[in-house]
Every structure is written in C-alpha cells, then in structure tokens.
Motif scaffolding. Structure first.
Motif, PDB file in Angstrom:
ATOM      1  N   LEU A   1      11.887  14.748  -6.129  1.00  0.00           N
ATOM      2  CA  LEU A   1      11.212  14.751  -4.831  1.00  0.00           C
ATOM      3  C   LEU A   1       9.730  14.468  -4.977  1.00  0.00           C
ATOM      4  O   LEU A   1       9.121  14.814  -5.997  1.00  0.00           O
ATOM      5  CB  LEU A   1      11.376  16.114  -4.153  1.00  0.00           C
ATOM      6  N   LEU A   2       9.162  13.882  -3.926  1.00  0.00           N
ATOM      7  CA  LEU A   2       7.725  13.615  -3.892  1.00  0.00           C
ATOM      8  C   LEU A   2       7.245  13.756  -2.454  1.00  0.00           C
ATOM      9  O   LEU A   2       7.806  13.134  -1.552  1.00  0.00           O
ATOM     10  CB  LEU A   2       7.420  12.194  -4.387  1.00  0.00           C
ATOM     11  N   ASP A   3       6.211  14.569  -2.254  1.00  0.00           N
ATOM     12  CA  ASP A   3       5.576  14.659  -0.943  1.00  0.00           C
ATOM     13  C   ASP A   3       4.526  13.566  -0.815  1.00  0.00           C
ATOM     14  O   ASP A   3       3.715  13.358  -1.723  1.00  0.00           O
ATOM     15  CB  ASP A   3       4.898  16.015  -0.757  1.00  0.00           C
ATOM     16  N   VAL A   4       4.562  12.876   0.314  1.00  0.00           N
ATOM     17  CA  VAL A   4       3.615  11.814   0.646  1.00  0.00           C
ATOM     18  C   VAL A   4       2.981  12.208   1.978  1.00  0.00           C
ATOM     19  O   VAL A   4       3.662  12.725   2.862  1.00  0.00           O
ATOM     20  CB  VAL A   4       4.336  10.451   0.791  1.00  0.00           C
ATOM     21  N   PHE A   5       1.678  11.966   2.109  1.00  0.00           N
ATOM     22  CA  PHE A   5       0.971  12.347   3.325  1.00  0.00           C
ATOM     23  C   PHE A   5       0.379  11.115   3.992  1.00  0.00           C
ATOM     24  O   PHE A   5      -0.298  10.313   3.343  1.00  0.00           O
ATOM     25  CB  PHE A   5      -0.130  13.353   3.001  1.00  0.00           C
ATOM     26  N   ASP A   6       0.651  10.976   5.298  1.00  0.00           N
ATOM     27  CA  ASP A   6       0.073   9.853   6.027  1.00  0.00           C
ATOM     28  C   ASP A   6      -1.414  10.140   6.273  1.00  0.00           C
ATOM     29  O   ASP A   6      -1.905  11.225   5.940  1.00  0.00           O
ATOM     30  CB  ASP A   6       0.873   9.545   7.295  1.00  0.00           C
ATOM     31  N   PRO A   7      -2.164   9.190   6.813  1.00  0.00           N
ATOM     32  CA  PRO A   7      -3.605   9.392   7.005  1.00  0.00           C
ATOM     33  C   PRO A   7      -3.964  10.591   7.886  1.00  0.00           C
ATOM     34  O   PRO A   7      -5.087  11.086   7.817  1.00  0.00           O
ATOM     35  CB  PRO A   7      -4.059   8.080   7.656  1.00  0.00           C
ATOM     36  N   ASP A   8      -3.013  11.097   8.680  1.00  0.00           N
ATOM     37  CA  ASP A   8      -3.273  12.258   9.528  1.00  0.00           C
ATOM     38  C   ASP A   8      -2.747  13.555   8.925  1.00  0.00           C
ATOM     39  O   ASP A   8      -2.776  14.600   9.571  1.00  0.00           O
ATOM     40  CB  ASP A   8      -2.660  12.041  10.912  1.00  0.00           C
ATOM     41  N   GLY A   9      -2.229  13.495   7.697  1.00  0.00           N
ATOM     42  CA  GLY A   9      -1.739  14.696   7.030  1.00  0.00           C
ATOM     43  C   GLY A   9      -0.286  15.033   7.289  1.00  0.00           C
ATOM     44  O   GLY A   9       0.208  16.044   6.797  1.00  0.00           O
ATOM     45  N   ASN A  10       0.434  14.195   8.042  1.00  0.00           N
ATOM     46  CA  ASN A  10       1.867  14.411   8.236  1.00  0.00           C
ATOM     47  C   ASN A  10       2.572  14.216   6.899  1.00  0.00           C
ATOM     48  O   ASN A  10       2.279  13.278   6.167  1.00  0.00           O
ATOM     49  CB  ASN A  10       2.434  13.429   9.262  1.00  0.00           C
ATOM     50  N   ARG A  11       3.518  15.115   6.589  1.00  0.00           N
ATOM     51  CA  ARG A  11       4.214  15.074   5.299  1.00  0.00           C
ATOM     52  C   ARG A  11       5.547  14.357   5.422  1.00  0.00           C
ATOM     53  O   ARG A  11       6.346  14.628   6.314  1.00  0.00           O
ATOM     54  CB  ARG A  11       4.444  16.484   4.774  1.00  0.00           C
ATOM     55  N   ILE A  12       5.777  13.427   4.488  1.00  0.00           N
ATOM     56  CA  ILE A  12       7.036  12.710   4.341  1.00  0.00           C
ATOM     57  C   ILE A  12       7.533  13.026   2.940  1.00  0.00           C
ATOM     58  O   ILE A  12       6.737  13.054   1.990  1.00  0.00           O
ATOM     59  CB  ILE A  12       6.837  11.177   4.471  1.00  0.00           C
ATOM     60  N   GLN A  13       8.807  13.238   2.753  1.00  0.00           N
ATOM     61  CA  GLN A  13       9.333  13.552   1.435  1.00  0.00           C
ATOM     62  C   GLN A  13      10.219  12.410   0.953  1.00  0.00           C
ATOM     63  O   GLN A  13      11.173  12.031   1.638  1.00  0.00           O
ATOM     64  CB  GLN A  13      10.117  14.857   1.490  1.00  0.00           C
ATOM     65  N   LEU A  14       9.883  11.867  -0.217  1.00  0.00           N
ATOM     66  CA  LEU A  14      10.728  10.855  -0.838  1.00  0.00           C
ATOM     67  C   LEU A  14      11.709  11.570  -1.754  1.00  0.00           C
ATOM     68  O   LEU A  14      11.328  12.508  -2.465  1.00  0.00           O
ATOM     69  CB  LEU A  14       9.889   9.858  -1.634  1.00  0.00           C
ATOM     70  N   ALA A  15      12.969  11.140  -1.758  1.00  0.00           N
ATOM     71  CA  ALA A  15      14.002  11.802  -2.537  1.00  0.00           C
ATOM     72  C   ALA A  15      14.819  10.785  -3.321  1.00  0.00           C
ATOM     73  O   ALA A  15      15.163   9.724  -2.820  1.00  0.00           O
ATOM     74  CB  ALA A  15      14.936  12.599  -1.617  1.00  0.00           C
ATOM     75  N   GLN A  16      15.126  11.154  -4.559  1.00  0.00           N
ATOM     76  CA  GLN A  16      15.965  10.321  -5.434  1.00  0.00           C
ATOM     77  C   GLN A  16      17.110  11.188  -5.930  1.00  0.00           C
ATOM     78  O   GLN A  16      16.881  12.226  -6.559  1.00  0.00           O
ATOM     79  CB  GLN A  16      15.140   9.798  -6.611  1.00  0.00           C
ATOM     80  N   ASP A  17      18.336  10.773  -5.680  1.00  0.00           N
ATOM     81  CA  ASP A  17      19.519  11.491  -6.129  1.00  0.00           C
ATOM     82  C   ASP A  17      19.721  11.215  -7.615  1.00  0.00           C
ATOM     83  O   ASP A  17      19.840  10.070  -8.037  1.00  0.00           O
ATOM     84  CB  ASP A  17      20.740  11.030  -5.331  1.00  0.00           C
ATOM     85  N   LEU A  18      19.775  12.279  -8.426  1.00  0.00           N
ATOM     86  CA  LEU A  18      19.963  12.130  -9.870  1.00  0.00           C
ATOM     87  C   LEU A  18      21.359  12.542 -10.311  1.00  0.00           C
ATOM     88  O   LEU A  18      21.674  12.479 -11.495  1.00  0.00           O
ATOM     89  CB  LEU A  18      18.940  12.997 -10.617  1.00  0.00           C
ATOM     90  N   SER A  19      22.209  12.957  -9.381  1.00  0.00           N
ATOM     91  CA  SER A  19      23.519  13.497  -9.744  1.00  0.00           C
ATOM     92  C   SER A  19      24.546  12.440 -10.092  1.00  0.00           C
ATOM     93  O   SER A  19      25.593  12.767 -10.635  1.00  0.00           O
ATOM     94  CB  SER A  19      24.047  14.373  -8.604  1.00  0.00           C
TER      95      SER A  19
END
Length: 109
Positions: A90-108
């Motif tokens: 997982l990785l948290d990414v923040f837009d210019p206004d601080g909204n959080r988006i989470q990127l996810a990669q399935d490793l299973s």
C-alpha cells in the motif's frame, strides 16, 4: 465504489487526477464545477469546495514501488510503502489539497 473529494481549485484537481494518477474523466460539468473520474473499478467525484475528511479511494496498481518512485520524482506528496507479507502493498498519495488516495498492489497471486 465511489469517493467524493472536494478541491479548492477544480481545474488543478482534475488535472492532478488525470495526469498524475491516470484517471479518465467520464462526466464533466464545468459550470457546476463537478467531474467524475474512473480508474479500474474506482470512481472519484470531484467538486470545488473546501476539502473535508471523508472516504479514501483505493486504486489497484501493478507495482506500488514503481508508482511511488514515479510520483516522488513528479513532486507529489506520498507516504511510505507499507507491505503485509505476501498479501498487499500500500501507498498513501495526497492530492494538492491533502485528500488521501491509497494505491494497492495485490501480492497474494
């Protein structure tokens, strides 16, 4: 799933999601300052206004580490890559206004 994000600058917010995170605009109402953007199964609605705490969009990606490197080089605010062994990255990414988006990669797989 749909998440609504408020952004202070509608045009800049829309550009961030389309250029940095590869979302596609599927609906745009420039007069109402509203857009719907999609990437995979994730739908984000953007509207102009003061950002608020709320839901978090989770977007599946092929390689979280590569995305982290690309976004960091582009000057995007990101968190650290978090990994649950053989499950998910997982990785948290923040837009210019601080909204959080989470990127996810399935490793299973």
């Amino acid at each position: 799933m749909r998440v609504v994000y408020r952004v202070r600058d509608f045009d800049a917010g829309r550009e961030f999601y389309t250029r940095q995170l590869d979302f596609t605009v599927t609906r745009l109402d420039g007069e109402q300052r509203y857009a719907e953007l999609e990437k995979g199964e994730m739908l984000i609605a953007l509207t102009e206004g003061e950002p608020e705490d709320g839901g978090v969009a989770t977007v599946d990606v092929e390689d979280v580490k590569a995305e982290a490197e690309r976004l960091r080089k582009a000057g995007v605010e990101i968190g650290v890559v978090f990994e649950l062994h053989n499950e998910v990255r997982l990785l948290d990414v923040f837009d210019p206004d601080g909204n959080r988006i989470q990127l996810a990669q399935d490793l299973s797989a």
